[in-house]
Design an enzyme around this catalytic site. Structure first.
Site, mmCIF file in Angstrom:
data_model
loop_
_atom_site.group_PDB
_atom_site.id
_atom_site.type_symbol
_atom_site.label_atom_id
_atom_site.label_comp_id
_atom_site.label_asym_id
_atom_site.label_seq_id
_atom_site.Cartn_x
_atom_site.Cartn_y
_atom_site.Cartn_z
ATOM 1 N N HIS A 115 39.283 36.962 41.512
ATOM 2 C CA HIS A 115 38.150 37.812 41.069
ATOM 3 C C HIS A 115 37.032 36.909 40.563
ATOM 4 C CE1 HIS A 115 36.670 41.658 38.962
ATOM 5 N NE2 HIS A 115 35.714 40.742 38.817
ATOM 6 N N HIS B 225 32.500 36.184 40.626
ATOM 7 C CA HIS B 225 31.132 36.549 41.014
ATOM 8 C C HIS B 225 30.384 35.267 41.347
ATOM 9 C CE1 HIS B 225 31.603 40.698 39.536
ATOM 10 N NE2 HIS B 225 32.438 40.117 38.703
ATOM 11 N N ASN C 256 29.063 42.860 43.978
ATOM 12 C CA ASN C 256 28.006 43.569 43.223
ATOM 13 C C ASN C 256 26.693 42.788 43.225
ATOM 14 O OD1 ASN C 256 29.208 41.637 41.518
ATOM 15 N ND2 ASN C 256 28.727 42.793 39.659
ATOM 16 N N LYS D 223 36.054 47.035 46.468
ATOM 17 C CA LYS D 223 35.892 47.070 45.010
ATOM 18 C C LYS D 223 35.366 48.417 44.553
ATOM 19 C CE LYS D 223 35.774 45.486 40.821
ATOM 20 N NZ LYS D 223 35.036 44.371 40.276
ATOM 21 N N HIS E 87 37.496 48.250 38.904
ATOM 22 C CA HIS E 87 36.946 48.060 37.560
ATOM 23 C C HIS E 87 37.368 49.288 36.760
ATOM 24 C CE1 HIS E 87 33.967 46.464 34.594
ATOM 25 N NE2 HIS E 87 34.245 47.652 34.108
ATOM 26 N N HIS F 205 40.707 42.418 35.587
ATOM 27 C CA HIS F 205 40.389 41.946 34.229
ATOM 28 C C HIS F 205 40.902 42.868 33.140
ATOM 29 C CE1 HIS F 205 37.146 44.677 35.204
ATOM 30 N NE2 HIS F 205 36.470 43.799 35.893
ATOM 31 N N ASP G 105 37.021 36.482 36.741
ATOM 32 C CA ASP G 105 35.813 37.282 36.497
ATOM 33 C C ASP G 105 34.666 36.379 36.023
ATOM 34 O OD1 ASP G 105 34.267 39.554 36.609
ATOM 35 O OD2 ASP G 105 34.833 40.262 34.618
ATOM 36 N N HIS H 221 25.257 34.596 34.286
ATOM 37 C CA HIS H 221 23.920 35.193 34.152
ATOM 38 C C HIS H 221 23.036 34.113 33.544
ATOM 39 C CE1 HIS H 221 24.932 39.477 34.797
ATOM 40 N NE2 HIS H 221 26.079 39.174 34.222
HETATM 41 O O1 DOR Z 1 31.347 41.261 32.376
HETATM 42 C C1 DOR Z 1 31.236 41.574 33.527
HETATM 43 N N1 DOR Z 1 30.327 40.975 34.342
HETATM 44 N N2 DOR Z 1 32.010 42.539 34.003
HETATM 45 C C2 DOR Z 1 31.835 43.027 35.230
HETATM 46 O O2 DOR Z 1 32.549 43.932 35.589
HETATM 47 C C3 DOR Z 1 30.736 42.541 36.101
HETATM 48 C C4 DOR Z 1 30.341 41.194 35.736
HETATM 49 C C5 DOR Z 1 29.020 40.753 36.361
HETATM 50 O O3 DOR Z 1 28.858 40.939 37.564
HETATM 51 O O4 DOR Z 1 28.196 40.195 35.648
HETATM 52 ZN ZN ZN Z 2 33.954 41.154 37.833
#
Ligand code: DOR
Ligand code: ZN
Length: 360
Positions: A23, A25, A51, A109, A146, A184, A257, A261
């Site tokens: 998992h 991103h 996503n 997902k 999720h 998660h 996970d 950002h």
């Molecule tokens: O904390 C998270 N960040 N939880 C998620 O489900 C998505 C993820 C994100 O894409 O930033």
């Molecule tokens: Zn995630």
């Protein structure tokens, strides 16, 4: 696993079969290169979440995204991105069949609409996706979940538990052969549900949920870089997750996970959810397993159980970690911006010594 204890002038070492991250991103655009490099440093393969904006809702989009990830890595990389589709109210059974036939999409997902980052196109009502779920069940395709309700009147610390009791219980009842990964997990109740369910229901556990409880996020000052969804819970839940992860039960496996950002997006009056752990994910897990006295259980958690659940061969290569202290940098590059990693400016006990440097 081979463990060599420290000797005079030589740190301890562990050699484990290479893990996968079930998992992650990796984002898109300029930051993707940094995120992908961090994950490819230690993991052989990773299940890449869909996503994006716009979300990856078709096999064609997943194929294109996979190409962009590989193009962002050195040509010599052996890292394999495994792709997911983003389930919407409109996902058709034909799209599921196409995804299955592609061989590159391993899971679909399920984001409840509004549950987390870029989830606006997610599922508004579970009943809307029953035909897609039936197709997945027929194809043996994994539903990656999720697991949080989004109702405004459900407290954020209860959203996973309520999801498990209501939506997940119904899903598992109505699709008894559907393979489901509750992603998660953050509560004792989620771990207990997964344990009690049949062998087609499993869960991933992140490093932050194994290492931190909500006091680390909120006591003595708010720490936005520890804010993720599902949100960190009480210490009792962390202990339950540690027990699950180190139990040797194949239902629980590695999924970071890792969700970078840009710094300004987290340090804001409405900060984004997501912890970046790709820079040191394996080291963080090893630390958690060591603290629980279960170093010998890490290899299967990272290398075997996820691969077996998804029906892909286990990796046969190895990685080596040394018990050698190092300081996590205060930030890493993230495209034109920077990302604050888990443990920024703090010491790590273990160091991967035969991987790629992150952020390069
Ligand atoms: O904390 C998270 N960040 N939880 C998620 O489900 C998505 C993820 C994100 O894409 O930033
Ligand atoms: Zn995630």
């Amino acid at each position: 696993m081979i463990f060599s204890p420290p000797a005079p002038g030589r740190p301890g070492r562990i050699v484990v079969r290479q893990p996968d991250d079930w998992h992650v991103h990796l984002r898109d655009g300029v930051g993707m290169r940094n995120a992908a490099a961090a994950t490819a440093r230690a993991f052989a393969r990773a299940l890449v979440m869909p996503n994006l904006r716009p979300p990856v809702t078709t096999t064609a989009a997943a194929q294109a995204y996979r190409g962009r990830i590989l193009a962002a890595l050195p040509a010599s990389t052996s890292f394999v991105p495994l792709m997911t589709l983003y389930l919407t109210d409109d996902t058709s059974p034909a799209e599921i069949s196409a995804a299955r036939a592609s061989g590159i999409v391993l899971a679909v997902k399920y984001y409840p609409a509004g549950a987390t980052t870029n989830s606006a196109s997610g599922v508004t009502r579970i009943g809307h996706v029953y035909s897609a779920l039936a197709a997945m069940e027929a194809h043996g395709m994994v539903l990656s979940v999720h697991g949080e309700v989004t109702d405004a009147d459900v407290d954020i610390f209860d959203r996973e538990r309520v999801f498990v009791d209501t939506v997940l219980a119904r899903l598992v009842r109505d699709f008894p052969a559907l393979k489901v990964v509750l992603e998660h997990i953050s509560t004792e109740e989620a771990a207990a549900f997964v344990l009690a369910a049949g062998p087609h229901v499993a869960a991933t556990i992140t490093p932050q949920h194994l290492l931190y409880a909500r006091n680390a996020l909120l006591a003595g000052g708010i720490r936005p870089h520890l804010y993720c969804l599902p949100i960190l819970k009480r210490e009792r839940h962390r202990q339950a997750l540690l027990r699950a992860a180190t139990s040797g039960d194949p239902k629980f496996f590695l999924g970071t996970d890792s969700a970078p950002h840009a710094r300004q997006m987290k340090e804001s009056d409405c900060g984004c959810a997501g912890c970046f752990s790709g820079h040191a994910a394996v080291e963080l897990y090893v630390e958690a397993f060591e603290a629980a006295g279960a170093l010998d259980r890490f290899e299967a958690f990272g290398n075997a159980f996820g691969a077996d659940f998804y029906g892909v061969p286990r990796n046969v290569g190895t990685i080596t970690l040394a018990s050698q202290e190092w300081m996590v940098p205060a930030s890493y590059p993230f495209g034109d911006e920077s990302v604050i990693p888990l443990r920024a400016g703090e010491a790590m006990r273990w160091k991967l010594i035969d991987g790629q440097e992150p952020g390069k």
